[in-house]
Motif scaffolding. Structure first.
Motif, PDB file in Angstrom:
ATOM      1  N   PHE A 232       1.590  10.834  10.989  1.00 43.82           N
ATOM      2  CA  PHE A 232       1.736   9.716  10.059  1.00 43.82           C
ATOM      3  C   PHE A 232       2.684   8.629  10.540  1.00 43.82           C
ATOM      4  CE2 PHE A 232       1.245  13.811   7.848  1.00 43.82           C
ATOM      5  CZ  PHE A 232      -0.116  13.698   7.612  1.00 43.82           C
ATOM      6  N   GLU A 233       3.290   8.834  11.695  1.00 47.14           N
ATOM      7  CA  GLU A 233       4.246   7.845  12.195  1.00 47.14           C
ATOM      8  C   GLU A 233       3.633   6.476  12.486  1.00 47.14           C
ATOM      9  OE1 GLU A 233       6.053  10.170  15.240  1.00 47.14           O
ATOM     10  OE2 GLU A 233       7.565  10.976  13.888  1.00 47.14           O
ATOM     11  N   PRO A 234       2.333   6.386  12.862  1.00 42.71           N
ATOM     12  CA  PRO A 234       1.765   5.045  13.080  1.00 42.71           C
ATOM     13  C   PRO A 234       1.815   4.143  11.849  1.00 42.71           C
ATOM     14  CG  PRO A 234       0.376   6.679  14.127  1.00 42.71           C
ATOM     15  CD  PRO A 234       1.392   7.435  13.317  1.00 42.71           C
ATOM     16  N   PHE A 235       1.857   4.728  10.661  1.00 43.09           N
ATOM     17  CA  PHE A 235       1.925   3.888   9.459  1.00 43.09           C
ATOM     18  C   PHE A 235       3.233   3.098   9.404  1.00 43.09           C
ATOM     19  CE2 PHE A 235      -1.030   7.242   7.749  1.00 43.09           C
ATOM     20  CZ  PHE A 235      -2.138   6.410   7.654  1.00 43.09           C
TER      21      PHE A 235
ATOM     22  N   ILE B 146       0.858  -1.191   0.000  1.00 41.31           N
ATOM     23  CA  ILE B 146       0.000   0.000   0.000  1.00 41.31           C
ATOM     24  C   ILE B 146       0.889   1.235   0.000  1.00 41.31           C
ATOM     25  CG2 ILE B 146      -1.710   1.308   1.318  1.00 41.31           C
ATOM     26  CD1 ILE B 146      -2.770  -1.368   2.325  1.00 41.31           C
ATOM     27  N   ASP B 147       0.706   2.071  -0.999  1.00 44.01           N
ATOM     28  CA  ASP B 147       1.548   3.245  -1.219  1.00 44.01           C
ATOM     29  C   ASP B 147       0.783   4.499  -0.813  1.00 44.01           C
ATOM     30  OD1 ASP B 147       3.369   5.110  -2.154  1.00 44.01           O
ATOM     31  OD2 ASP B 147       2.774   4.897  -4.255  1.00 44.01           O
ATOM     32  N   ILE B 148       1.252   5.169   0.244  1.00 42.11           N
ATOM     33  CA  ILE B 148       0.620   6.411   0.699  1.00 42.11           C
ATOM     34  C   ILE B 148       1.573   7.565   0.434  1.00 42.11           C
ATOM     35  CG2 ILE B 148      -0.304   7.690   2.671  1.00 42.11           C
ATOM     36  CD1 ILE B 148      -1.067   5.044   3.934  1.00 42.11           C
ATOM     37  N   ALA B 149       1.105   8.555  -0.317  1.00 37.06           N
ATOM     38  CA  ALA B 149       1.899   9.748  -0.623  1.00 37.06           C
ATOM     39  C   ALA B 149       1.449  10.880   0.295  1.00 37.06           C
ATOM     40  CB  ALA B 149       1.716  10.153  -2.083  1.00 37.06           C
ATOM     41  N   VAL B 150       2.389  11.432   1.069  1.00 39.06           N
ATOM     42  CA  VAL B 150       2.114  12.585   1.925  1.00 39.06           C
ATOM     43  C   VAL B 150       2.781  13.799   1.294  1.00 39.06           C
ATOM     44  CG1 VAL B 150       2.325  13.585   4.216  1.00 39.06           C
ATOM     45  CG2 VAL B 150       2.048  11.113   3.968  1.00 39.06           C
TER      46      VAL B 150
ATOM     47  N   ILE C   2       5.240   4.853   3.251  1.00 38.75           N
ATOM     48  CA  ILE C   2       4.982   6.295   3.193  1.00 38.75           C
ATOM     49  C   ILE C   2       6.005   6.935   2.269  1.00 38.75           C
ATOM     50  CG2 ILE C   2       5.140   8.454   4.512  1.00 38.75           C
ATOM     51  CD1 ILE C   2       2.634   7.167   5.192  1.00 38.75           C
ATOM     52  N   ARG C   3       5.520   7.779   1.355  1.00 43.55           N
ATOM     53  CA  ARG C   3       6.416   8.584   0.517  1.00 43.55           C
ATOM     54  C   ARG C   3       6.124  10.055   0.766  1.00 43.55           C
ATOM     55  NH1 ARG C   3       5.562   8.864  -4.600  1.00 43.55           N
ATOM     56  NH2 ARG C   3       3.562   7.783  -4.683  1.00 43.55           N
ATOM     57  N   TRP C   4       7.183  10.854   0.885  1.00 43.27           N
ATOM     58  CA  TRP C   4       7.036  12.304   1.033  1.00 43.27           C
ATOM     59  C   TRP C   4       7.227  12.930  -0.342  1.00 43.27           C
ATOM     60  CZ3 TRP C   4       5.320  14.497   5.426  1.00 43.27           C
ATOM     61  CH2 TRP C   4       5.326  13.693   6.571  1.00 43.27           C
ATOM     62  N   VAL C   5       6.213  13.623  -0.812  1.00 45.72           N
ATOM     63  CA  VAL C   5       6.190  14.119  -2.186  1.00 45.72           C
ATOM     64  C   VAL C   5       6.270  15.638  -2.184  1.00 45.72           C
ATOM     65  CG1 VAL C   5       4.816  14.261  -4.295  1.00 45.72           C
ATOM     66  CG2 VAL C   5       4.867  12.132  -2.981  1.00 45.72           C
ATOM     67  N   LYS C   6       7.279  16.180  -2.887  1.00 49.84           N
ATOM     68  CA  LYS C   6       7.452  17.632  -2.973  1.00 49.84           C
ATOM     69  C   LYS C   6       7.124  18.190  -4.361  1.00 49.84           C
ATOM     70  CE  LYS C   6      11.094  18.121   0.534  1.00 49.84           C
ATOM     71  NZ  LYS C   6      12.467  18.605   0.794  1.00 49.84           N
ATOM     72  N   ARG C   7       7.179  17.351  -5.389  1.00 48.31           N
ATOM     73  CA  ARG C   7       6.996  17.831  -6.766  1.00 48.31           C
ATOM     74  C   ARG C   7       6.008  16.935  -7.517  1.00 48.31           C
ATOM     75  NH1 ARG C   7      12.454  16.955  -6.713  1.00 48.31           N
ATOM     76  NH2 ARG C   7      12.178  15.483  -8.446  1.00 48.31           N
ATOM     77  N   GLY C   8       5.419  17.517  -8.542  1.00 45.74           N
ATOM     78  CA  GLY C   8       4.467  16.762  -9.345  1.00 45.74           C
ATOM     79  C   GLY C   8       5.067  15.515  -9.952  1.00 45.74           C
TER      80      GLY C   8
ATOM     81  N   LYS D  82       1.640   6.919  -8.671  1.00 41.34           N
ATOM     82  CA  LYS D  82       0.264   6.425  -8.613  1.00 41.34           C
ATOM     83  C   LYS D  82      -0.018   5.837  -7.232  1.00 41.34           C
ATOM     84  CE  LYS D  82      -0.058   5.463 -13.568  1.00 41.34           C
ATOM     85  NZ  LYS D  82      -0.324   4.438 -14.620  1.00 41.34           N
ATOM     86  N   PRO D  83      -0.118   6.689  -6.238  1.00 45.31           N
ATOM     87  CA  PRO D  83      -0.344   6.191  -4.872  1.00 45.31           C
ATOM     88  C   PRO D  83      -1.753   5.645  -4.683  1.00 45.31           C
ATOM     89  CG  PRO D  83      -0.520   8.574  -4.902  1.00 45.31           C
ATOM     90  CD  PRO D  83      -0.078   8.164  -6.289  1.00 45.31           C
ATOM     91  N   ASP D  84      -1.907   4.803  -3.682  1.00 49.59           N
ATOM     92  CA  ASP D  84      -3.245   4.332  -3.311  1.00 49.59           C
ATOM     93  C   ASP D  84      -4.001   5.407  -2.536  1.00 49.59           C
ATOM     94  OD1 ASP D  84      -2.943   1.557  -4.259  1.00 49.59           O
ATOM     95  OD2 ASP D  84      -1.415   1.445  -2.698  1.00 49.59           O
ATOM     96  N   ALA D  85      -3.260   6.218  -1.798  1.00 51.09           N
ATOM     97  CA  ALA D  85      -3.872   7.296  -1.021  1.00 51.09           C
ATOM     98  C   ALA D  85      -2.922   8.477  -0.975  1.00 51.09           C
ATOM     99  CB  ALA D  85      -4.195   6.826   0.399  1.00 51.09           C
ATOM    100  N   VAL D  86      -3.498   9.672  -0.935  1.00 52.60           N
ATOM    101  CA  VAL D  86      -2.697  10.878  -0.785  1.00 52.60           C
ATOM    102  C   VAL D  86      -3.212  11.626   0.447  1.00 52.60           C
ATOM    103  CG1 VAL D  86      -4.173  12.215  -2.358  1.00 52.60           C
ATOM    104  CG2 VAL D  86      -1.857  13.002  -1.872  1.00 52.60           C
TER     105      VAL D  86
END
Length: 502
Positions: free
Chosen positions: A268-271, A252-256, A279-285, A290-294
């Motif tokens: 978000f630390e419980p994840f 499961i890919d979650i983009a923050v 967890i991925r930290w996203v700064k740019r487009g 293709k995350p499952d959740a943002v």
């Protein structure tokens, strides 16, 4: 009250982690111990039981010490709002926004007074205080009016232990340079050194220890190994990279969205405890993928960070993600950003009264920013609109300057203890907005939400994982590991035999 102060040769050398470990070690020995940091600069905060705001690190250290966090543990919290300005949270309540120069010129005496009062209050209740410094104690341009390093050690009259990070290189120069730049009276207060983040065979550093002790004339009290995956909440943006750097790759890919003025990323630390979640930290487009959740997190400057989202092309990515059926969550400032518009009525977010800015438009509501900030511990249950059991309780806290008004009825996410509906919930949880920080620290809710994603992806559903049990185990494991590599009895002896000034 006896005490010890942990200072560092630089930022992010491990001061917070060492203080957390010492608090648990003392507590395990039956000593009434308390953490203290006079002045903290962080947007990662903690709400006390009486609804006051302190630095997140001191809240976590209080948990490690097995005591309830209070405003006296961190009387001054600076929350950056721009590159030049920071909001001053004084005894748990926001009072004013200053530039760096204004703060130094206008707040110094008031700061000294509250630090002295805090030390006095803590001394009435506890046997030992473990004090944390900030950055380096020898920032030449700041030291004449500093409120967080040697001045505090002097006010509390405690010995200082200097922590140096060997992982970043230059450890010998950083130690010797720091000691050389201290004033003679300050130098006398430094009673020991801790080397942190050592990788490999520690016995290979024996010659290094001997050199430091001969050069500095004080003992090396321990060489701590690089402690990975300790899961202890960090204090600032430097800690984000460390906290999430060695994450496993889950199904499961979650983009923050990594906002410039992100606040309370501990949401978000419980994840990190969920084995199939990454967890991925996203700064740019172009990082969005293709995350499952943002998730759009909280922010200390909502409108500035919305501008950042647009500049980076993330607004288009988030909208396409939502339109294609992806899960989307906004917490606090992120909730405001997902709405249709924001009205800065009091000028508290931008400094310009009555400015109106359009949001991403995924939630049918508008936010109005007021003068007064709301900070409170919150209890809630699922709103009957969600279809979830309404008897199950959730806990968290709110820290926000504005309120969001939803244009549709029957789409609240939570029902607060006072009976009011809160947040936004639609499409069976595909989109959620809420002011409740630490939402995902509620094990039942986190499990329910991730299972929605698992079900959509055809993955096996998982049982609830109780994070507090894991977290308490982490405190004990950290304390055990640190104590094993410390000259613990010598450190306590330094503290016990410290001669108070006349």
């Amino acid at each position: 009250m006896k005490g010890i102060m942990i200072q560092g040769t630089a930022s992010d050398v491990g001061k917070s982690l060492v203080v957390t470990a010492l608090c648990r070690i003392f507590s395990n020995e039956g000593i009434r111990v308390v953490p203290f940091k006079s002045q903290n600069m962080s947007n990662n905060s903690y709400v006390t039981i009486d609804g006051k705001e302190i630095g997140r690190a001191q809240g976590i250290q209080a948990e490690a010490a097995r005591v309830e966090a209070t405003i006296w543990m961190n009387p001054i919290l600076l929350k950056p709002r721009s590159k030049q300005d920071a909001e001053v949270v004084y005894l748990g309540k926001a009072i004013e926004t200053f530039s760096g120069r204004e703060y130094r010129e206008q707040f110094y005496e008031k700061g000294l007074e509250v630090i002295q009062e805090s030390i006095k209050q803590l001394s009435k209740q506890f046997e030992v205080v473990v004090i944390e410094g900030a950055g380096s104690p020898v920032e030449i341009n700041l030291r004449d009016r500093e409120l967080v390093n040697m001045k505090v050690a002097d006010l509390a009259d405690v010995p200082v232990v200097l922590v140096a990070d060997i992982d970043r290189g230059g450890v010998f120069a950083s130690i010797v340079g720091t000691l050389e730049l201290l004033e003679p009276e300050e130098r006398k207060r430094v009673a020991g050194i801790i080397i942190n983040k050592f990788r490999g065979d520690i016995s290979l550093f024996d010659d290094g220890i001997q050199w430091i002790e001969e050069k500095a004339g004080i003992p090396v009290l321990g060489v701590l190994p690089y402690i990975d995956h300790h899961m202890i909440d960090g204090e600032d943006s430097l800690s984000i990279a460390h906290q999430f750097s060695n994450q496993k790759q889950g199904n499961i890919d979650i983009a923050v969205i990594h906002l410039p003025f992100i606040s309370n990323y501990s949401d978000f630390e419980p994840f990190l405890y969920e084995e199939d979640v990454s967890i991925r930290w996203v700064k740019r487009g172009d990082e969005f993928g293709k995350p499952d959740a943002v998730i759009i997190p909280g922010t200390k400057s909502t409108i500035q960070d919305l501008k950042f989202i647009r500049e980076q092309g993330l607004d288009v990515k988030i909208k396409k993600h939502f339109e294609s059926g992806g899960f989307t969550v906004g917490i606090c400032g992120g909730y405001q950003i997902l709405g249709e518009e924001m009205i800065d009525e009091a000028g508290t977010d931008t400094g310009i009264a009555n400015i109106i800015v359009k949001g991403l438009g995924l939630i049918p509501g508008k936010t109005i920013f007021y003068q007064e900030k709301e900070t409170t511990r919150a209890q809630a249950a699922y709103h009957e609109n969600t279809g979830f059991p309404v008897t199950l309780a959730l806990e968290g806290y709110e820290i926000h300057l504005g309120n969001t008004f939803i244009k549709q009825n029957g789409c609240s996410f939570l029902r607060l203890a006072n009976g009011k509906g809160e947040g936004y919930f639609q499409r069976n949880g595909q989109i959620i907005g809420t002011y409740l920080h630490h939402l995902f620290h509620n094990d039942e809710w986190r499990n329910r939400w991730i299972n929605l994603i698992r079900k959509k992806k055809g993955l096996p559903l998982q049982e609830i994982r109780k994070i507090q049990d894991f977290k308490d185990q982490r405190f004990d494991a950290l304390a055990s590991e640190v104590k094993r590599h410390l000259k613990w009895e010598q450190l306590k002896d330094i503290m016990e035999k410290w001669s108070p000034k006349a």
